[in-house]
Design a protein around this motif. Structure first.
Motif, PDB file in Angstrom:
ATOM      1  N   MET A 156       0.867  -1.178   0.000  1.00  0.00           N
ATOM      2  CA  MET A 156       0.000   0.000   0.000  1.00  0.00           C
ATOM      3  C   MET A 156       0.901   1.224   0.000  1.00  0.00           C
ATOM      4  O   MET A 156       2.077   1.140   0.375  1.00  0.00           O
ATOM      5  N   PHE A 157       0.336   2.355  -0.417  1.00  0.00           N
ATOM      6  CA  PHE A 157       1.038   3.611  -0.177  1.00  0.00           C
ATOM      7  C   PHE A 157       1.025   3.857   1.330  1.00  0.00           C
ATOM      8  O   PHE A 157       0.027   3.592   2.006  1.00  0.00           O
ATOM      9  N   ALA A 158       2.161   4.313   1.854  1.00  0.00           N
ATOM     10  CA  ALA A 158       2.286   4.487   3.300  1.00  0.00           C
ATOM     11  C   ALA A 158       1.160   5.347   3.849  1.00  0.00           C
ATOM     12  O   ALA A 158       0.646   5.094   4.947  1.00  0.00           O
ATOM     13  N   LEU A 159       0.762   6.357   3.111  1.00  0.00           N
ATOM     14  CA  LEU A 159      -0.400   7.173   3.448  1.00  0.00           C
ATOM     15  C   LEU A 159      -1.263   7.293   2.199  1.00  0.00           C
ATOM     16  O   LEU A 159      -0.739   7.427   1.083  1.00  0.00           O
ATOM     17  N   PHE A 160      -2.563   7.279   2.370  1.00  0.00           N
ATOM     18  CA  PHE A 160      -3.427   7.369   1.199  1.00  0.00           C
ATOM     19  C   PHE A 160      -3.262   8.697   0.484  1.00  0.00           C
ATOM     20  O   PHE A 160      -3.471   8.800  -0.724  1.00  0.00           O
ATOM     21  N   ILE A 161      -2.874   9.717   1.239  1.00  0.00           N
ATOM     22  CA  ILE A 161      -2.655  11.023   0.618  1.00  0.00           C
ATOM     23  C   ILE A 161      -1.544  10.943  -0.431  1.00  0.00           C
ATOM     24  O   ILE A 161      -1.541  11.675  -1.427  1.00  0.00           O
ATOM     25  N   PHE A 162      -0.580  10.016  -0.249  1.00  0.00           N
ATOM     26  CA  PHE A 162       0.466   9.808  -1.254  1.00  0.00           C
ATOM     27  C   PHE A 162      -0.128   9.224  -2.532  1.00  0.00           C
ATOM     28  O   PHE A 162       0.243   9.626  -3.639  1.00  0.00           O
ATOM     29  N   GLN A 163      -1.042   8.271  -2.384  1.00  0.00           N
ATOM     30  CA  GLN A 163      -1.681   7.695  -3.562  1.00  0.00           C
ATOM     31  C   GLN A 163      -2.477   8.762  -4.309  1.00  0.00           C
ATOM     32  O   GLN A 163      -2.441   8.826  -5.541  1.00  0.00           O
ATOM     33  N   GLU A 164      -3.163   9.605  -3.573  1.00  0.00           N
ATOM     34  CA  GLU A 164      -3.918  10.683  -4.204  1.00  0.00           C
ATOM     35  C   GLU A 164      -2.993  11.639  -4.955  1.00  0.00           C
ATOM     36  O   GLU A 164      -3.279  12.061  -6.080  1.00  0.00           O
ATOM     37  N   PHE A 165      -1.870  11.975  -4.333  1.00  0.00           N
ATOM     38  CA  PHE A 165      -0.945  12.923  -4.955  1.00  0.00           C
ATOM     39  C   PHE A 165      -0.326  12.344  -6.224  1.00  0.00           C
ATOM     40  O   PHE A 165      -0.323  13.000  -7.272  1.00  0.00           O
ATOM     41  N   PHE A 166       0.194  11.126  -6.150  1.00  0.00           N
ATOM     42  CA  PHE A 166       0.828  10.535  -7.332  1.00  0.00           C
ATOM     43  C   PHE A 166      -0.190  10.242  -8.422  1.00  0.00           C
ATOM     44  O   PHE A 166       0.138  10.297  -9.611  1.00  0.00           O
ATOM     45  N   GLY A 167      -1.432   9.965  -8.023  1.00  0.00           N
ATOM     46  CA  GLY A 167      -2.487   9.808  -9.030  1.00  0.00           C
ATOM     47  C   GLY A 167      -2.715  11.094  -9.793  1.00  0.00           C
ATOM     48  O   GLY A 167      -2.905  11.086 -11.017  1.00  0.00           O
ATOM     49  N   ALA A 168      -2.698  12.239  -9.104  1.00  0.00           N
ATOM     50  CA  ALA A 168      -2.848  13.538  -9.774  1.00  0.00           C
ATOM     51  C   ALA A 168      -1.623  13.856 -10.625  1.00  0.00           C
ATOM     52  O   ALA A 168      -1.739  14.393 -11.731  1.00  0.00           O
ATOM     53  N   LEU A 169      -0.437  13.525 -10.122  1.00  0.00           N
ATOM     54  CA  LEU A 169       0.807  13.798 -10.852  1.00  0.00           C
ATOM     55  C   LEU A 169       0.828  13.087 -12.202  1.00  0.00           C
ATOM     56  O   LEU A 169       1.416  13.585 -13.173  1.00  0.00           O
ATOM     57  N   PHE A 170       0.172  11.946 -12.286  1.00  0.00           N
ATOM     58  CA  PHE A 170       0.126  11.162 -13.533  1.00  0.00           C
ATOM     59  C   PHE A 170      -0.396  12.001 -14.702  1.00  0.00           C
ATOM     60  O   PHE A 170       0.031  11.821 -15.845  1.00  0.00           O
ATOM     61  N   TYR A 171      -1.307  12.938 -14.411  1.00  0.00           N
ATOM     62  CA  TYR A 171      -1.968  13.682 -15.488  1.00  0.00           C
ATOM     63  C   TYR A 171      -1.242  14.979 -15.853  1.00  0.00           C
ATOM     64  O   TYR A 171      -1.749  15.734 -16.703  1.00  0.00           O
ATOM     65  N   ILE A 172      -0.095  15.234 -15.250  1.00  0.00           N
ATOM     66  CA  ILE A 172       0.666  16.420 -15.672  1.00  0.00           C
ATOM     67  C   ILE A 172       2.099  16.073 -16.065  1.00  0.00           C
ATOM     68  O   ILE A 172       2.882  16.968 -16.381  1.00  0.00           O
ATOM     69  N   LEU A 173       2.467  14.785 -16.070  1.00  0.00           N
ATOM     70  CA  LEU A 173       3.813  14.394 -16.517  1.00  0.00           C
ATOM     71  C   LEU A 173       3.954  14.621 -18.014  1.00  0.00           C
ATOM     72  O   LEU A 173       3.014  14.399 -18.785  1.00  0.00           O
ATOM     73  N   PHE A 174       5.152  15.039 -18.445  1.00  0.00           N
ATOM     74  CA  PHE A 174       5.428  15.409 -19.846  1.00  0.00           C
ATOM     75  C   PHE A 174       6.274  14.320 -20.498  1.00  0.00           C
ATOM     76  O   PHE A 174       7.290  13.881 -19.955  1.00  0.00           O
ATOM     77  N   PHE A 175       5.845  13.881 -21.695  1.00  0.00           N
ATOM     78  CA  PHE A 175       6.547  12.842 -22.445  1.00  0.00           C
ATOM     79  C   PHE A 175       6.807  13.345 -23.861  1.00  0.00           C
ATOM     80  O   PHE A 175       5.971  13.167 -24.761  1.00  0.00           O
ATOM     81  N   PRO A 176       7.942  14.002 -24.100  1.00  0.00           N
ATOM     82  CA  PRO A 176       8.203  14.661 -25.388  1.00  0.00           C
ATOM     83  C   PRO A 176       8.294  13.688 -26.558  1.00  0.00           C
ATOM     84  O   PRO A 176       8.071  14.074 -27.704  1.00  0.00           O
ATOM     85  N   GLN A 177       8.622  12.429 -26.309  1.00  0.00           N
ATOM     86  CA  GLN A 177       8.808  11.478 -27.395  1.00  0.00           C
ATOM     87  C   GLN A 177       7.493  10.915 -27.921  1.00  0.00           C
ATOM     88  O   GLN A 177       7.493  10.167 -28.906  1.00  0.00           O
ATOM     89  N   ARG A 178       6.364  11.284 -27.298  1.00  0.00           N
ATOM     90  CA  ARG A 178       5.073  10.739 -27.705  1.00  0.00           C
ATOM     91  C   ARG A 178       4.269  11.757 -28.509  1.00  0.00           C
ATOM     92  O   ARG A 178       4.464  12.961 -28.378  1.00  0.00           O
ATOM     93  N   ILE A 179       3.363  11.238 -29.347  1.00  0.00           N
ATOM     94  CA  ILE A 179       2.509  12.123 -30.152  1.00  0.00           C
ATOM     95  C   ILE A 179       1.646  12.980 -29.229  1.00  0.00           C
ATOM     96  O   ILE A 179       1.565  14.191 -29.377  1.00  0.00           O
ATOM     97  N   ILE A 180       0.960  12.320 -28.288  1.00  0.00           N
ATOM     98  CA  ILE A 180       0.249  13.045 -27.242  1.00  0.00           C
ATOM     99  C   ILE A 180       1.177  13.051 -26.034  1.00  0.00           C
ATOM    100  O   ILE A 180       1.412  12.015 -25.410  1.00  0.00           O
ATOM    101  N   TYR A 181       1.722  14.203 -25.709  1.00  0.00           N
ATOM    102  CA  TYR A 181       2.826  14.280 -24.776  1.00  0.00           C
ATOM    103  C   TYR A 181       2.410  14.274 -23.305  1.00  0.00           C
ATOM    104  O   TYR A 181       3.233  14.486 -22.423  1.00  0.00           O
ATOM    105  N   TYR A 182       1.126  14.035 -23.024  1.00  0.00           N
ATOM    106  CA  TYR A 182       0.653  13.913 -21.639  1.00  0.00           C
ATOM    107  C   TYR A 182      -0.556  12.989 -21.651  1.00  0.00           C
ATOM    108  O   TYR A 182      -1.089  12.638 -22.706  1.00  0.00           O
ATOM    109  N   HIS A 183      -1.001  12.588 -20.483  1.00  0.00           N
ATOM    110  CA  HIS A 183      -2.172  11.714 -20.370  1.00  0.00           C
ATOM    111  C   HIS A 183      -3.419  12.578 -20.243  1.00  0.00           C
ATOM    112  O   HIS A 183      -3.678  13.159 -19.176  1.00  0.00           O
ATOM    113  N   PRO A 184      -4.196  12.701 -21.327  1.00  0.00           N
ATOM    114  CA  PRO A 184      -5.349  13.616 -21.295  1.00  0.00           C
ATOM    115  C   PRO A 184      -6.497  13.052 -20.457  1.00  0.00           C
ATOM    116  O   PRO A 184      -6.735  11.847 -20.414  1.00  0.00           O
TER     117      PRO A 184
END
Length: 974
Positions: A509-537
């Motif tokens: 488990m994530f040590a605190l659920f707030i960590f899971q919430e934070f990393f879940g949100a971070l997933f949608y703003i990470l940048f991937f320049p090598q991809r056609i769609i450079y983020y997860h819309p």
């Protein structure tokens, strides 16, 4: 019954996806049950007046109870057990031990001996109101278990192990208990509820057999369970009732194969099958605490056919647990269930008639106390407390004790660098970023540069999918699916972002659920320049769900949406890039604006979900773009957090035309709590901050030129708040035309607005008590040359006859008033005289106790009125005699009366809708139809007639039809 209130989102515009529907299910099932605050946990409890006894008086009551030998000897109750009992446990002992009314009779006898007359009268009243008890459980008079000396020794050894296992109450083997600066504090509210958990309830007069304690992750459910077990081991928790108590975490039920419940009990350290059999033979004395449902690997079973009664039968863990929850096994045992909202959905299908408690965590005062204890230096402490008080989103996150520590830990690092807190922490999300930033150097060092971004993406994807799927426990297969390798798992374990479950193999488990919430949100703003769609819309539905989740935090358990909007803040995104060594894409930012605008197109104006997200992004241009076209908003202010969010966002609603404002009693309780902050200057600083937020809200009434309607509903306003809002409404810049007040009391200052605001055209009040002072100022207002009121609506308003006369007579010379609508107001003949003003166009007197005598006055006024176009006398008992006066007057009208129908409103341009008269529910009978016939022949202006809910009978309708058939009848609507 519930310990705290939850609310449902019922906005029609939000199309819910699967996860949001599940979240709505969680909140709606809670709101559909009786809901209780801590102060009202005993609202349906019996003998709550016993709490009025002082400690000394309670001890005297218990001594008399023992001395008079009023308890059954067979129960084996000792003074040692009774001596430590609080008032609720004493009530429990009485009601559970003595059948029927005997408990009340015994209590009454003792209270009379103690000369407690007031409590005696309350007792007699309660007993008279309670329904008779049909039967009494026979087990209550069973003799105590007969235990050998060896068995008693085993019980004492078991209690000693419980004490050792329960200390410390917080788990120092799990993060962050091993941190040097970690500070543990008890949550006072949580401890306060313990004595009341099993208070007998009316009307059954029995304790609840199933109590469900709800709480978001980290709020303190397991800590509370440990506290209960510790108190039980010390004979301090319902010692007369629960001779045996056992705590089970669901991870203990994840066994391979089958075991019996008796084996599970024996495994608690009793090491005696004979003793276990004796214990289970008396389930009425058994308390079972069940925790950790989120770690249960198998689904609970709801099919009755597979549940068993025999505690010796070997079963899979899920089957055994389902049998206990459904009361198929050990139906007389008492269950205390500790559950997260995501796990409750499966549990609630099995439990029947539970009592509910929601743990709320640290109160605002406790959070600030924690800050003061953590920060030693006075200057630093004051700066941090002031910063926290101005950031209510951050403060609300701190109700989870461990998150409170995270915030303090992060802010201490900032203060050590001598950096301004507001600059370093642009929003609440940034404070969590700053804490995680201290862990990421180790992660970056352990993971290779080329692999780091992919591994971070995999962890974030896993977190996000878990939030959407309501999942918090992951195995190796889950990590492999998102291509996270073992080296990454070990690294995140090392820095305590992940933790491995005890005795669960490769499950994490994530040590605190707030960590899971934070990393879940971070997933949608990470940048991937090598991809056609450079983020997860994110899709439109995803964003709608995330916005809805931001408000559901009170009862459900994800604030991933709040973190997402926080990460979209450019200053916060800069901190993430710098601290996490990753690139950020803000492509979902424009999508979010589009979705928020779309919500407005569907007419959503309850902004309790939206405002937290917009405040967290904290960018003026974004908030302005999102809100500039909103026409109406509903501000339901239940807390200081709601007040701050409304103050920030409302100023950007430039197109606002209508505001509905509610300041609940809960807000007043938070504003003026029973236990004040101990710091001398804290309350003064808080008052100053709160007043500035309220002034920001009120300033919109002055600066927004499009605002036309203000409705204040169910609000409890302090004098300073009333002064601020009424002063603003009196300013010439305020263009509000319609003021509606729905509350128990109408303050006199609101009537000053009538005298000063020349734009105001409509005044309405509902469910309001018009005091003498308020009426006095209301009578002064129409005499002002600035009072241009055209419409007054008063519904369910209380006033004396004298006050009504003063009110109506005050408008005699004000020719601007065209519409007067009174509903459910007690009027007599003297009041009616003053109501029939010669220049009125519309008059409604619905459910106003109009009698035959009053009808004479109305008929007289009708004959002389030249302006009246609408008259409603609905829901008055006029009878035939009274109605005859009205119909006679209709034959000789000078006014252009056109319609008898429903109430009338002003249209947008101020013109009147078709004029009406309503005679519905006035108890007209067949004879009155004869009077109508003559009226129809002579009245040429009447166009609409409403006679619904009257007993005309067949003959009456026949007469009515004959009148309608006349060639000169101009009626169009019947």
């Amino acid at each position: 019954m519930y310990l705290s209130l939850t609310e449902k989102c019922c906005s029609p515009c939000v199309r819910m996806s699967g996860v949001s529907q599940r979240l709505r299910h969680l909140t709606s099932t809670q709101t559909s049950t009786h809901t209780h605050s801590l102060a009202s946990l005993c609202d349906n409890g019996v003998m709550v007046y016993m709490s009025y006894l002082s400690k000394t008086e309670l001890q005297a009551f218990k001594k008399l109870l023992m001395e008079k030998k009023l308890l059954p000897h067979s129960l084996g109750i000792t003074w040692q057990q009774l001596n430590r009992a609080n008032w609720a446990e004493t009530v429990h002992l009485l009601v559970e031990s003595l059948p029927g009314e005997l408990a009340w009779n015994v209590a009454h006898e003792i209270l009379q001996t103690m000369n407690q007359r007031k409590i005696c009268s309350l007792l007699q009243k309660e007993l008279a109101d309670l329904p008779a008890v049909v039967s009494v459980d026979s087990h209550l008079r069973k003799t105590p278990l007969s235990l050998t000396k060896e068995e008693c020794d085993k019980i004492r050894e078991y209690k000693q192990r419980v004490i050792e296992k329960s200390l410390p109450l917080w788990d120092n083997t799990v993060w962050p208990g091993n941190q040097a600066d970690f500070l543990y504090l008890n949550v006072r509210n949580h401890e306060a509820i313990l004595p009341y958990l099993f208070l007998p309830r009316s009307p059954q007069r029995k304790q609840p057999k199933v109590v469900v304690i709800h709480g978001i992750p980290g709020i303190g459910k397991t800590t509370l369970a440990k506290k209960i077990m510790l108190m039980w081991a010390h004979n301090e928790f319902y010692a007369h009732k629960f001779k045996f108590a056992f705590y089970f975490h669901c991870r203990e039920l994840n066994w391979v194969g089958e075991r019996s419940f008796s084996e599970l009990i024996e495994g608690q350290g009793l090491r005696s099958q004979a003793l276990v059999s004796k214990i289970l033979s008396r389930p009425d004395q058994l308390l079972l605490l069940l925790d950790g449902f989120e770690e249960l690997t198998s689904s609970l079973i709801t099919r009755p056919s597979v549940m068993v009664e025999d505690w010796n039968q070997k079963l899979p863990g899920a089957f055994l647990l389902s049998s206990l929850l459904s009361k198929t096994m050990l139906p007389e045992a008492t269950l205390l269930i500790l559950v997260r909202p995501i796990s409750w959905r499966g549990v609630e299908l099995l439990v029947n008639g539970p009592s509910h408690v929601i743990l709320t965590g640290f109160s605002r005062t406790e959070t600030l106390d924690y800050f003061r204890l953590y920060f030693r230096g006075k200057t630093t402490r004051n700066q941090v407390v002031d910063f926290a008080m101005r950031n209510t989103i951050l403060l609300s996150m701190c109700r989870v004790p461990v998150v409170c520590w995270i915030v303090c830990h992060s802010l201490r690092k900032v203060m050590q660098k001598m950096v301004n807190l507001t600059t370093a922490c642009p929003n609440a999300t940034s404070v969590c970023v700053l804490y995680l930033a201290t862990l990421f150097p180790t992660i970056c060092k352990k993971l290779s540069g080329s692999n780091y971004q992919k591994q971070l993406e995999g962890v974030c994807r896993l977190a996000a999918q878990g939030v959407w799927d309501l999942k918090s426990v992951f195995d190796k297969t889950d990590f492999q699916h998102v291509k996270v390798d073992e080296a990454t798992i070990d690294t995140f374990l090392q820095v305590n972002i992940l933790r491995k479950l005890q005795n669960q193999g490769d499950r994490y488990m994530f040590a605190l659920f707030i960590f899971q919430e934070f990393f879940g949100a971070l997933f949608y703003i990470l940048f991937f320049p090598q991809r056609i769609i450079y983020y997860h819309p994110l899709s439109q539905v995803n964003i709608q769900d995330l916005i809805a989740m931001s408000r559901a935090r009170e009862s459900c358990e994800t604030q991933m949406g709040l973190f997402l909007f926080g990460l979209l803040n450019e200053a916060c995104a800069e901190i993430v890039m710098r601290s996490f060594n990753c690139r950020i894409a803000l492509g979902n930012k424009l999508k979010a604006i589009s979705v928020i605008t779309h919500l407005n197109d569907y007419g959503c104006y309850d902004c309790s979900q939206l405002f937290p997200c917009l405040t967290e992004i904290a960018e003026k241009s974004f908030v302005h773009s999102a809100l500039e076209n909103y026409k109406k908003v509903s501000l339901k202010i239940r807390s200081l957090k709601d007040l701050q969010l409304s103050a920030f966002c409302l100023r950007y609603c430039q197109g606002l035309e209508k505001v509905e404002l509610t300041l609940s009693r809960a807000f007043q309780q938070e504003l003026w709590p029973d236990s004040e902050d101990p710091s001398p200057g804290t309350q003064l600083r808080k008052d100053k901050i709160v007043l500035s937020w309220w002034q920001d809200i009120c300033s919109v009434f002055e600066t927004n030129k499009n605002l036309k309607v203000l409705t204040v509903t169910n609000s409890v306003l302090e004098a300073l708040f009333i002064e601020t809002v009424t002063t603003t409404l009196q300013k010439p810049q305020c263009k509000v035309q319609r003021l509606q007040h729905v509350s128990h009391m109408l303050h006199k200052d609101f009537f000053h607005v009538l005298s000063e605001n020349q734009h105001l055209r409509q005044l309405g009040a509902e469910h309001t008590k018009l005091g003498e002072e308020a009426v006095k100022f209301l009578c002064i207002a129409p005499k002002s040359p600035w009072c241009l009121l055209q419409c007054v609506r008063l519904k369910h308003c209380e006033a004396t006859c004298r006050d009504w006369i003063q009110f109506t007579s005050s408008f005699q010379r004000n020719t601007h008033l065209k519409t007067l609508l009174l509903t459910a107001s007690s009027l007599n003949i003297f009041v009616v005289k003053y109501l029939l003003l010669s220049y009125l166009r519309e008059l409604t007197l619905e459910n106003c106790n109009i009698t035959e005598a009053s009808c004479k006055e109305i008929a007289f006024a009708l004959k002389h009125s030249k302006m009246l176009t609408h008259l409603s006398l609905a829901e008055n008992k006029l009878e035939d005699a009274g109605s005859r006066h009205i119909w006679d007057a209709l034959e000789h009208l000078m006014c252009p009366l056109q319609r008898l129908a429903e109430t009338t409103e002003l249209t947008g341009n101020g013109a009147l809708k078709p004029h009406t008269i309503q005679l519905a529910r006035w108890q007209a009978c067949q004879p009155c139809c004869e009077y109508m016939m003559s009226s129809f022949k002579n009245n040429k202006s009447l166009r609409s007639l409403d006679l619904s809910f009257n007993r005309l009978m067949d003959d009456g309708v026949s007469l009515l039809c004959r009148a309608l058939a006349e060639a000169n009848c101009n009626l169009l609507v019947l």
